[in-house]
Design a protein around this motif. Structure first.
Motif, mmCIF file in Angstrom:
data_model
loop_
_atom_site.group_PDB
_atom_site.id
_atom_site.type_symbol
_atom_site.label_atom_id
_atom_site.label_comp_id
_atom_site.label_asym_id
_atom_site.label_seq_id
_atom_site.Cartn_x
_atom_site.Cartn_y
_atom_site.Cartn_z
ATOM 1 N N GLY A 132 -58.228 -26.108 -74.384
ATOM 2 C CA GLY A 132 -58.605 -25.356 -73.191
ATOM 3 C C GLY A 132 -59.651 -24.310 -73.530
ATOM 4 O O GLY A 132 -60.853 -24.574 -73.525
ATOM 5 N N ARG A 135 -62.160 -24.957 -76.614
ATOM 6 C CA ARG A 135 -63.127 -26.004 -76.288
ATOM 7 C C ARG A 135 -64.158 -25.490 -75.277
ATOM 8 O O ARG A 135 -65.351 -25.763 -75.398
ATOM 9 C CB ARG A 135 -62.377 -27.233 -75.745
ATOM 10 C CG ARG A 135 -63.221 -28.373 -75.291
ATOM 11 C CD ARG A 135 -64.193 -28.935 -76.280
ATOM 12 N NE ARG A 135 -63.647 -29.268 -77.572
ATOM 13 C CZ ARG A 135 -64.407 -29.380 -78.673
ATOM 14 N NH1 ARG A 135 -65.692 -29.177 -78.632
ATOM 15 N NH2 ARG A 135 -63.867 -29.671 -79.827
ATOM 16 N N ARG A 136 -63.718 -24.707 -74.296
ATOM 17 C CA ARG A 136 -64.665 -24.146 -73.300
ATOM 18 C C ARG A 136 -65.662 -23.206 -73.963
ATOM 19 O O ARG A 136 -66.844 -23.219 -73.618
ATOM 20 C CB ARG A 136 -63.914 -23.427 -72.182
ATOM 21 C CG ARG A 136 -63.334 -24.378 -71.139
ATOM 22 C CD ARG A 136 -62.862 -23.638 -69.906
ATOM 23 N NE ARG A 136 -61.806 -22.682 -70.174
ATOM 24 C CZ ARG A 136 -60.507 -22.979 -70.224
ATOM 25 N NH1 ARG A 136 -60.104 -24.212 -70.010
ATOM 26 N NH2 ARG A 136 -59.609 -22.041 -70.467
ATOM 27 N N ARG A 137 -65.208 -22.399 -74.909
ATOM 28 C CA ARG A 137 -66.126 -21.498 -75.626
ATOM 29 C C ARG A 137 -67.182 -22.291 -76.384
ATOM 30 O O ARG A 137 -68.361 -21.931 -76.390
ATOM 31 C CB ARG A 137 -65.353 -20.583 -76.580
ATOM 32 C CG ARG A 137 -64.690 -19.400 -75.884
ATOM 33 C CD ARG A 137 -64.111 -18.409 -76.883
ATOM 34 N NE ARG A 137 -63.030 -18.979 -77.700
ATOM 35 C CZ ARG A 137 -61.765 -19.094 -77.302
ATOM 36 N NH1 ARG A 137 -61.406 -18.681 -76.106
ATOM 37 N NH2 ARG A 137 -60.867 -19.603 -78.116
ATOM 38 N N GLU A 139 -68.232 -25.336 -75.651
ATOM 39 C CA GLU A 139 -69.138 -25.970 -74.673
ATOM 40 C C GLU A 139 -70.161 -24.968 -74.138
ATOM 41 O O GLU A 139 -71.338 -25.293 -73.978
ATOM 42 C CB GLU A 139 -68.352 -26.618 -73.537
ATOM 43 C CG GLU A 139 -67.510 -27.798 -73.974
ATOM 44 C CD GLU A 139 -68.300 -28.879 -74.697
ATOM 45 O OE1 GLU A 139 -69.459 -29.165 -74.319
ATOM 46 O OE2 GLU A 139 -67.764 -29.453 -75.668
ATOM 47 N N ARG A 140 -69.726 -23.748 -73.871
ATOM 48 C CA ARG A 140 -70.671 -22.714 -73.400
ATOM 49 C C ARG A 140 -71.719 -22.430 -74.460
ATOM 50 O O ARG A 140 -72.911 -22.329 -74.170
ATOM 51 C CB ARG A 140 -69.928 -21.431 -73.035
ATOM 52 C CG ARG A 140 -69.317 -21.435 -71.648
ATOM 53 C CD ARG A 140 -68.888 -20.042 -71.209
ATOM 54 N NE ARG A 140 -67.933 -19.406 -72.100
ATOM 55 C CZ ARG A 140 -66.615 -19.552 -72.039
ATOM 56 N NH1 ARG A 140 -66.069 -20.326 -71.119
ATOM 57 N NH2 ARG A 140 -65.821 -18.922 -72.883
#
Length: 170
Positions: A132, A135-137, A139-140
């Motif tokens: 969560g 992985r989002r960090r 992707e950014r």
């Protein structure tokens, strides 16, 4: 591939893959865990760690493994390739448990001296949740990356990638 970052969930096999990539490409290997930790599992300060990472990326050629999202803005502009391990969470948790059993009480070669292998619930929970927030960090941070990004989603894909470099990982 002259400046390679290997990122992904804890337990995904970043250190194992980085060692094999470094061996096959003759690139110097840098483990962020060795830069970040001091003996007794003491973290170095943010500024000290950032300075160590800055010094590491100043080199002309390297393989660097580790996440440490706060240093991605330092590392990404210097990288030409990012190998991003997207393995299933259960495989990552299993990898951590297996690693803890294999190295129990001993310091791994990819870890700072004086930091013997340990297994704790907090780290396992962090790994489970990595898909969560972690992985989002990533992707950014990757949005503006202009280099080559290689996403590997299984052990089979990792092995196939290594074969393209002329080797295979156990």
């Amino acid at each position: 591939m002259e400046r390679v970052l290997i990122i992904g969930s804890p337990g995904a096999g970043k250190s194992t893959l980085s060692a094999e990539v470094a061996r096959l490409t003759a690139l110097p290997l840098i483990h962020l865990d060795r830069l970040h930790w001091k003996p007794g599992w003491v973290e170095c300060g943010k500024e000290e760690f950032a300075a160590k990472v800055q010094e590491a990326v100043a080199g002309p050629r390297w393989v660097i493994d580790g996440n440490y999202g706060g240093t991605l803005p330092i590392r990404l502009p210097h990288a030409d390739t990012v190998i991003d391990l997207h393995l299933p969470r259960w495989q990552c948790v299993l990898g951590i448990v297996r690693r803890a059993m294999m190295h129990r009480g001993r310091t791994r070669s990819d870890m700072a001296d004086g930091c013997p292998e340990q297994l704790n619930l907090e780290f396992l929970i962090y790994t489970i949740r990595f898909g969560g927030g972690g992985r989002r960090r990533i992707e950014r941070a990757m949005r503006d990356f202009a280099g080559r990004r290689i996403i590997l989603r299984s052990r089979r894909e990792v092995h196939a990638f290594l074969e393209t470099l002329g080797g295979a990982c156990a």
